[in-house]
Design a protein around this motif. Structure first.
Motif, mmCIF file in Angstrom:
data_model
loop_
_atom_site.group_PDB
_atom_site.id
_atom_site.type_symbol
_atom_site.label_atom_id
_atom_site.label_comp_id
_atom_site.label_asym_id
_atom_site.label_seq_id
_atom_site.Cartn_x
_atom_site.Cartn_y
_atom_site.Cartn_z
ATOM 1 N N ARG A 31 0.911 -1.197 0.084
ATOM 2 C CA ARG A 31 -0.024 0.080 0.087
ATOM 3 C C ARG A 31 0.855 1.345 -0.053
ATOM 4 O O ARG A 31 0.688 2.009 -0.422
ATOM 5 C CB ARG A 31 -1.140 -0.211 1.097
ATOM 6 N N LEU A 32 2.064 1.300 0.630
ATOM 7 C CA LEU A 32 3.023 2.521 0.819
ATOM 8 C C LEU A 32 3.462 2.501 -0.828
ATOM 9 O O LEU A 32 3.413 3.777 -1.236
ATOM 10 C CB LEU A 32 3.900 2.053 1.638
ATOM 11 N N ARG A 33 3.839 1.623 -1.228
ATOM 12 C CA ARG A 33 4.527 1.600 -2.441
ATOM 13 C C ARG A 33 3.570 2.529 -3.548
ATOM 14 O O ARG A 33 4.304 3.244 -4.451
ATOM 15 C CB ARG A 33 5.149 0.304 -3.171
ATOM 16 N N ARG A 34 2.368 2.185 -3.583
ATOM 17 C CA ARG A 34 1.401 2.796 -4.727
ATOM 18 C C ARG A 34 1.163 4.288 -4.311
ATOM 19 O O ARG A 34 0.733 4.871 -5.282
ATOM 20 C CB ARG A 34 -0.118 2.061 -4.411
ATOM 21 N N ARG A 35 1.941 4.686 -3.172
ATOM 22 C CA ARG A 35 1.691 6.100 -2.866
ATOM 23 C C ARG A 35 3.093 6.802 -3.091
ATOM 24 O O ARG A 35 3.036 8.134 -2.948
ATOM 25 C CB ARG A 35 1.093 6.426 -1.387
ATOM 26 N N LEU A 36 3.953 6.319 -3.246
ATOM 27 C CA LEU A 36 5.404 7.020 -3.288
ATOM 28 C C LEU A 36 5.580 7.488 -4.593
ATOM 29 O O LEU A 36 5.023 6.978 -5.486
ATOM 30 C CB LEU A 36 6.517 5.878 -3.116
ATOM 31 N N ASP A 37 6.124 8.946 -4.324
ATOM 32 C CA ASP A 37 6.497 9.521 -5.531
ATOM 33 C C ASP A 37 7.807 10.432 -5.250
ATOM 34 O O ASP A 37 7.631 11.478 -4.726
ATOM 35 C CB ASP A 37 5.363 10.550 -6.037
ATOM 36 N N PRO A 38 9.113 9.919 -5.739
ATOM 37 C CA PRO A 38 9.250 8.577 -6.657
ATOM 38 C C PRO A 38 9.394 7.521 -6.045
ATOM 39 O O PRO A 38 9.496 7.779 -4.571
ATOM 40 C CB PRO A 38 10.709 9.204 -7.262
ATOM 41 N N GLU A 39 9.161 6.415 -6.351
ATOM 42 C CA GLU A 39 9.041 5.288 -5.637
ATOM 43 C C GLU A 39 10.614 4.631 -5.604
ATOM 44 O O GLU A 39 10.777 3.801 -4.718
ATOM 45 C CB GLU A 39 8.294 3.947 -6.552
ATOM 46 N N TYR A 40 11.400 4.836 -6.628
ATOM 47 C CA TYR A 40 13.051 4.379 -6.509
ATOM 48 C C TYR A 40 13.666 5.470 -6.523
ATOM 49 O O TYR A 40 13.442 6.742 -6.906
ATOM 50 C CB TYR A 40 13.256 3.585 -7.780
ATOM 51 N N LEU A 41 15.039 5.436 -5.703
ATOM 52 C CA LEU A 41 16.054 6.327 -5.815
ATOM 53 C C LEU A 41 17.354 5.819 -6.155
ATOM 54 O O LEU A 41 17.451 4.411 -5.894
ATOM 55 C CB LEU A 41 16.221 7.087 -4.402
ATOM 56 N N PRO A 42 18.455 6.511 -6.585
ATOM 57 C CA PRO A 42 19.684 6.045 -6.907
ATOM 58 C C PRO A 42 20.150 5.551 -5.459
ATOM 59 O O PRO A 42 19.933 6.193 -4.380
ATOM 60 C CB PRO A 42 20.398 7.108 -7.625
ATOM 61 N N VAL A 43 21.286 4.621 -5.414
ATOM 62 C CA VAL A 43 21.838 4.064 -4.304
ATOM 63 C C VAL A 43 23.301 4.451 -4.321
ATOM 64 O O VAL A 43 24.152 4.299 -5.284
ATOM 65 C CB VAL A 43 21.648 2.737 -4.128
ATOM 66 N N GLU A 44 23.690 4.843 -3.028
ATOM 67 C CA GLU A 44 25.427 4.969 -2.970
ATOM 68 C C GLU A 44 25.610 3.898 -2.075
ATOM 69 O O GLU A 44 25.317 3.715 -0.754
ATOM 70 C CB GLU A 44 25.475 6.193 -2.390
ATOM 71 N N TYR A 45 26.300 2.745 -2.621
ATOM 72 C CA TYR A 45 26.635 1.839 -1.927
ATOM 73 C C TYR A 45 28.000 1.806 -1.163
ATOM 74 O O TYR A 45 29.127 1.841 -1.952
ATOM 75 C CB TYR A 45 26.499 0.464 -2.957
ATOM 76 N N LEU A 46 28.179 1.449 0.009
ATOM 77 C CA LEU A 46 29.425 1.596 0.834
ATOM 78 C C LEU A 46 29.669 0.232 1.410
ATOM 79 O O LEU A 46 28.742 -0.573 1.461
ATOM 80 C CB LEU A 46 29.226 2.716 1.845
ATOM 81 N N GLN A 47 30.927 -0.192 1.814
ATOM 82 C CA GLN A 47 31.301 -1.344 2.372
ATOM 83 C C GLN A 47 31.939 -0.999 3.665
ATOM 84 O O GLN A 47 32.987 -1.871 4.019
ATOM 85 C CB GLN A 47 32.255 -1.877 1.382
ATOM 86 N N ASP A 48 31.691 0.114 4.511
ATOM 87 C CA ASP A 48 32.193 0.310 5.854
ATOM 88 C C ASP A 48 32.160 -1.114 6.768
ATOM 89 O O ASP A 48 33.043 -1.125 7.539
ATOM 90 C CB ASP A 48 31.685 1.354 6.421
ATOM 91 N N TYR A 49 30.997 -1.802 6.790
ATOM 92 C CA TYR A 49 30.908 -2.842 7.644
ATOM 93 C C TYR A 49 31.188 -4.125 7.027
ATOM 94 O O TYR A 49 31.368 -5.136 7.717
ATOM 95 C CB TYR A 49 29.311 -2.905 8.043
ATOM 96 N N GLY A 50 31.654 -4.080 5.678
ATOM 97 C CA GLY A 50 31.856 -5.470 4.833
ATOM 98 C C GLY A 50 33.430 -5.823 5.299
ATOM 99 O O GLY A 50 34.379 -5.125 5.740
ATOM 100 N N ASP A 51 33.426 -7.096 5.383
ATOM 101 C CA ASP A 51 35.090 -7.814 5.413
ATOM 102 C C ASP A 51 35.600 -7.839 4.131
ATOM 103 O O ASP A 51 35.380 -8.970 3.523
ATOM 104 C CB ASP A 51 34.627 -9.062 6.330
#
Length: 223
Positions: free
Chosen positions: A29-49
């Motif tokens: 139900r929330l997705r039907r109301r979102l504008d915009p629904e998607y956004l670009p991602v900045e992917y980090l690995q600070d917690y990654g091994d």
């Protein structure tokens, strides 16, 4: 949307007979109301091994395009300053430390969304630097309406919401009560609200509580 869920709960109670359908229904139900629904991602690995896990170390060699992500996310974990975010509290007199997953997070309209790797690779981990429109925990009465106010259930969820360190426009605890009326015909809400307030006490930031029941009760208040 809350009014829609409340009406659906009354008209189709078997759909909400346990907790499992709640998050998918609300996310839908929330997705039907979102504008915009998607956004670009900045992917980090600070917690990654990066030393021990090839899924982290080789990520950029094996994934050409990470794409965008939907702003509404179920089962979200957060990373703060390169470490999993934890919070400390007392449950039944004992000190506890937890790394919570929040049932629903809705990210603000301004991107990018800042993602974080798990230690062993990509997952639903996000940085506390993200600004959120909504952060939500959901509880169902199941067979115990005390889930609403219990120090290890509802009260604990509210503490986690209040202590989360990021910027959040609205922190919400949503409770679905399938057993709102006791054997004597009395509605349980007011008594349970008082117990919840006693168990939570003061919070560092406001948390909105929404109570919906199969009998049509709809109550909202802020702690």
């Amino acid at each position: 949307m809350i009014e829609e869920i409340s009406l659906d709960l009354q008209n189709n109670p078997i759909q909400y007979g346990n907790e499992d359908p709640l998050v998918p229904e609300i996310v839908h139900r929330l997705r039907r109301r979102l504008d915009p629904e998607y956004l670009p991602v900045e992917y980090l690995q600070d917690y990654g091994d990066t030393d021990g896990e090839w899924r982290v170390r080789d990520f950029w060699e094996r994934v050409e395009e990470i794409g965008k992500a939907c702003r509404v996310r179920p089962e979200v974990s957060f990373v703060e300053d390169g470490e999993r975010w934890t919070y400390d509290r007392k449950v039944n007199g004992s000190n506890k430390s937890s790394r919570p997953k929040f049932d629903i997070a809705v990210f603000d309209t301004e991107g990018p969304m800042i993602g974080q790797s798990k230690q062993e690779g990509p997952g639903n981990y996000w940085d506390t630097e993200n600004e959120l429109s909504i952060l939500c925990e959901i509880k169902h009465s199941k067979n115990e309406t005390s889930n609403f106010y219990s120090s290890s259930k509802g009260a604990d969820d509210i503490e986690a919401l209040a202590q989360y360190p990021g910027i959040v426009e609205r922190r919400v605890f949503l409770f679905i009560d399938w057993w709102p009326i006791d054997g004597n015909g009395n509605h349980r809400f007011q008594q349970h609200k008082e117990r919840l307030l006693d168990n939570v006490g003061e919070t560092v930031v406001p948390v909105d509580v929404i109570y919906l029941s199969r009998a049509g009760d709809h109550h909202e208040f802020t702690i």
